[in-house]
Write a protein that holds these residues in place. Structure first.
Motif, mmCIF file in Angstrom:
data_model
loop_
_atom_site.group_PDB
_atom_site.id
_atom_site.type_symbol
_atom_site.label_atom_id
_atom_site.label_comp_id
_atom_site.label_asym_id
_atom_site.label_seq_id
_atom_site.Cartn_x
_atom_site.Cartn_y
_atom_site.Cartn_z
ATOM 1 N N UNK A 349 0.816 -1.212 0.000
ATOM 2 C CA UNK A 349 0.000 0.000 0.000
ATOM 3 C C UNK A 349 0.855 1.270 0.000
ATOM 4 N N UNK A 350 2.093 1.143 -0.533
ATOM 5 C CA UNK A 350 3.020 2.290 -0.629
ATOM 6 C C UNK A 350 3.264 2.921 0.743
ATOM 7 N N UNK A 351 3.301 2.102 1.794
ATOM 8 C CA UNK A 351 3.431 2.626 3.159
ATOM 9 C C UNK A 351 4.470 1.822 3.935
ATOM 10 N N UNK A 352 5.707 2.317 4.076
ATOM 11 C CA UNK A 352 6.695 1.625 4.919
ATOM 12 C C UNK A 352 6.263 1.547 6.379
ATOM 13 N N UNK A 353 5.456 2.495 6.829
ATOM 14 C CA UNK A 353 5.037 2.501 8.227
ATOM 15 C C UNK A 353 4.111 1.329 8.555
ATOM 16 N N UNK A 354 3.440 0.780 7.547
ATOM 17 C CA UNK A 354 2.551 -0.358 7.781
ATOM 18 C C UNK A 354 3.322 -1.548 8.348
ATOM 19 N N UNK A 355 4.588 -1.692 7.967
ATOM 20 C CA UNK A 355 5.401 -2.787 8.487
ATOM 21 C C UNK A 355 5.569 -2.658 9.993
ATOM 22 N N UNK A 356 5.785 -1.434 10.484
ATOM 23 C CA UNK A 356 5.914 -1.221 11.928
ATOM 24 C C UNK A 356 4.616 -1.550 12.647
ATOM 25 N N UNK A 357 3.478 -1.204 12.067
ATOM 26 C CA UNK A 357 2.188 -1.520 12.678
ATOM 27 C C UNK A 357 2.014 -3.031 12.823
ATOM 28 N N UNK A 358 2.400 -3.775 11.788
ATOM 29 C CA UNK A 358 2.273 -5.235 11.843
ATOM 30 C C UNK A 358 3.230 -5.837 12.870
ATOM 31 N N UNK A 359 4.450 -5.308 12.953
ATOM 32 C CA UNK A 359 5.396 -5.795 13.961
ATOM 33 C C UNK A 359 4.872 -5.512 15.362
ATOM 34 N N UNK A 360 4.278 -4.346 15.560
ATOM 35 C CA UNK A 360 3.681 -4.012 16.852
ATOM 36 C C UNK A 360 2.591 -5.010 17.220
ATOM 37 N N UNK A 361 1.737 -5.340 16.259
ATOM 38 C CA UNK A 361 0.666 -6.306 16.512
ATOM 39 C C UNK A 361 1.230 -7.690 16.824
ATOM 40 N N UNK A 362 2.287 -8.089 16.117
ATOM 41 C CA UNK A 362 2.914 -9.390 16.357
ATOM 42 C C UNK A 362 3.464 -9.466 17.774
ATOM 43 N N UNK A 363 4.174 -8.431 18.200
ATOM 44 C CA UNK A 363 4.740 -8.427 19.549
ATOM 45 C C UNK A 363 3.648 -8.435 20.609
ATOM 46 N N UNK A 364 2.550 -7.711 20.355
ATOM 47 C CA UNK A 364 1.471 -7.688 21.323
ATOM 48 C C UNK A 364 0.804 -9.059 21.440
ATOM 49 N N UNK A 365 0.524 -9.686 20.295
ATOM 50 C CA UNK A 365 -0.146 -10.984 20.338
ATOM 51 C C UNK A 365 0.757 -12.048 20.937
ATOM 52 N N UNK A 366 2.053 -11.958 20.667
ATOM 53 C CA UNK A 366 2.992 -12.892 21.279
ATOM 54 C C UNK A 366 3.063 -12.680 22.783
ATOM 55 N N UNK A 367 3.027 -11.416 23.203
ATOM 56 C CA UNK A 367 3.006 -11.116 24.639
ATOM 57 C C UNK A 367 1.738 -11.660 25.296
ATOM 58 N N UNK A 368 0.617 -11.590 24.587
ATOM 59 C CA UNK A 368 -0.626 -12.145 25.113
ATOM 60 C C UNK A 368 -0.492 -13.645 25.350
#
Length: 495
Positions: A349-368
């Protein structure tokens, strides 16, 4: 027998318990204070991340206050007993289920057998209130305290794992500092570096068989590349050169490593906190924890799949950059043609920042997953049915460990360097005070442009029809082009 209140408790017990709690709180507060002072002198961005941690702790304190204030009100909410038989995390024999449900609402199974009734932290009173109406309490005080503990464990686990991920990632990237120092010591100029790009293995390794391979083989190669040597010395040199030539052509000795680490630390401030919408996922996860579904095992596969997908995409971006360099070199486009060309079009989606959002979600779900496992292990024991079967529980923990290690040693370093292959550079290139002033100026410029556009639209509505021809449209476009120049000047800066 009802529990003793403060009226029936010796004063020395109250004073002793309060002293211990205050002492522990004071030691923790002083430790955070000294840690903040040390980080403020050395790493300003990590200090701001510590402030985020304090905000999370303050939020937890507010949640605790709400639970204490409304616990009696929650206990007095009564529902039909038939509703307690659906969506259970544990479903055993009828007798066992009845006994556990009775204990859940504040009455022990032994008390039921003896025909007696005792108070369980005030739960017995709520059970008596609801039983008089032929119903049961919505949630006992004991269960409410367990939920409270889980929320606290989840928040702390999220912070600890995020810090561990970033620190391990920075440790993995320390070798890049030696690569940067080597480049600086060589006093590299752009032509010299360009000549080196032709000889290094960046293009050769990344483009080997690229033209003949199908897109499936290309993506499979990117998939397996993330597990070994995700970023090599040649990759670093090539992408550093592309970034410098794109944004700092007149400054070839730009310290790309320092800029990259500073940008990563700024991104870390976003990762360490728990966004409000992530709590929606927590509610969904708690809802689907139904016996026999093995929900948390299937949920644990989501961050693993996302992490592998992100790593594959980032490696594919490097391969694509190398292929573009090889194509330009083969076409004989000169020095400028054999430098990697950063572009937002390389990203989803022409958005490098989207990668950071997905990494944030991954870390949160792993923490859960980690938090829920250890919480159930401590609160209910390893033999509890809420722990799921041994095979599923062990598999979940193994998957969580794999996600944590892979994110720290492969995906995070990949993100740290590939995220700068977009069309813009981040505000970390400036000092903190300069970036803040630029951000304020850019926001003010955008507001002025929107205000000017509103004024122009309003004036056009009152213009005669003859004045709204091609000349009027051209004049309006010229006016808006002039108004939008301040924001276009900052288009290459990502705040």
């Amino acid at each position: 027998m009802s529990e003793a209140t403060l009226e029936d408790t010796p004063t020395w017990i109250v004073a002793s318990v309060c002293s211990v709690i205050v002492l522990i709180s004071f030691v923790f507060e002083r430790a955070l204070h000294h840690l903040g002072k040390a980080l403020e002198r050395r790493r300003k961005t990590l200090y701001e991340a510590l402030l985020k941690l304090k905000e999370e702790l303050m939020l937890l304190g507010f949640v605790s206050l709400l639970l204490v204030v409304f616990q009696e009100l929650i206990q007095k909410i009564c529902i039909d007993e038939s509703l307690m038989e659906h969506w259970l995390p544990c479903r055993g024999a009828p007798a066992a289920t009845s006994a556990s449900a009775t204990a859940h609402h504040g009455v022990s199974s032994s008390a039921v057998i003896n025909g007696g009734r005792r108070m369980l932290k005030g739960g017995g009173a709520a059970f008596g209130h609801c039983s008089s109406e032929g119903k049961v309490p919505l949630l006992s005080l004991h269960a409410l305290e367990q939920v409270h503990i889980f929320i606290f464990v989840l928040a702390i686990t999220q912070v600890v794992l995020s810090v561990a991920t970033v620190l391990l990632g920075l440790l993995q990237m320390r070798i890049w500092m030696h690569w940067e120092n080597t480049i600086q010591e060589e006093g590299s100029s752009a032509p010299k570096m360009i000549a080196r790009v032709q000889k290094i293995r960046f293009v050769q390794d990344r483009c080997k068989g690229y033209e003949k391979a199908t897109w499936v083989i290309i993506w499979l190669r990117s998939f397996f590349k993330q597990f070994y040597g995700s970023v090599s010395n040649d990759d670093y040199i090539a992408m550093r050169l592309g970034f410098v030539m794109e944004h700092f052509r007149g400054h070839p000795k730009f310290n790309f490593y320092d800029y990259m680490i500073k940008a990563l630390e700024k991104d870390f401030k976003r990762v360490v906190s728990i966004k409000w919408y992530y709590w929606i996922f927590v509610m969904i996860f708690l809802l689907v924890n139904v016996t026999g579904w093995h929900s948390y095992f299937w949920i644990s596969l989501v961050p693993l799949a996302l992490l592998l997908l992100i790593g594959t995409k980032l490696e594919h971006i490097i391969n694509k950059l190398a292929y573009e360099v090889a194509s330009k070199h083969a076409a004989g486009q000169g020095e400028g043609g054999i430098v990697v060309s950063p572009s937002d079009e390389l990203f989803w989606f022409h958005s490098p920042r989207l990668v950071l959002v997905l990494i944030h979600f991954i870390l949160f779900q792993n923490a859960f997953e980690f938090a829920y496992f250890f919480w159930t292990l401590v609160m209910f024991g390893v033999n509890s049915c809420i722990m799921d079967s041994l095979g599923y529980s062990v598999s979940r923990i193994i998957i969580c460990v794999v996600v944590q290690v892979l994110c720290s040693y492969s995906t995070l370093p990949l993100y740290a360097i590939v995220s700068h292959m977009g069309s813009s550079f981040k505000s970390a290139v400036f000092a903190d005070d300069v970036a803040e002033h630029l951000r304020g100026w850019a926001d003010g410029a955008r507001r002025r442009v929107r205000r000017s556009a509103t004024d122009v639209d309003a004036s056009c509505l009152g213009t005669p029809a003859a004045g709204r021809g091609w000349e009027g449209a051209a004049g309006w476009r010229s006016l808006m082009a002039g108004r939008s120049r301040p924001t276009q000047q900052l288009r290459s800066i990502s705040f």
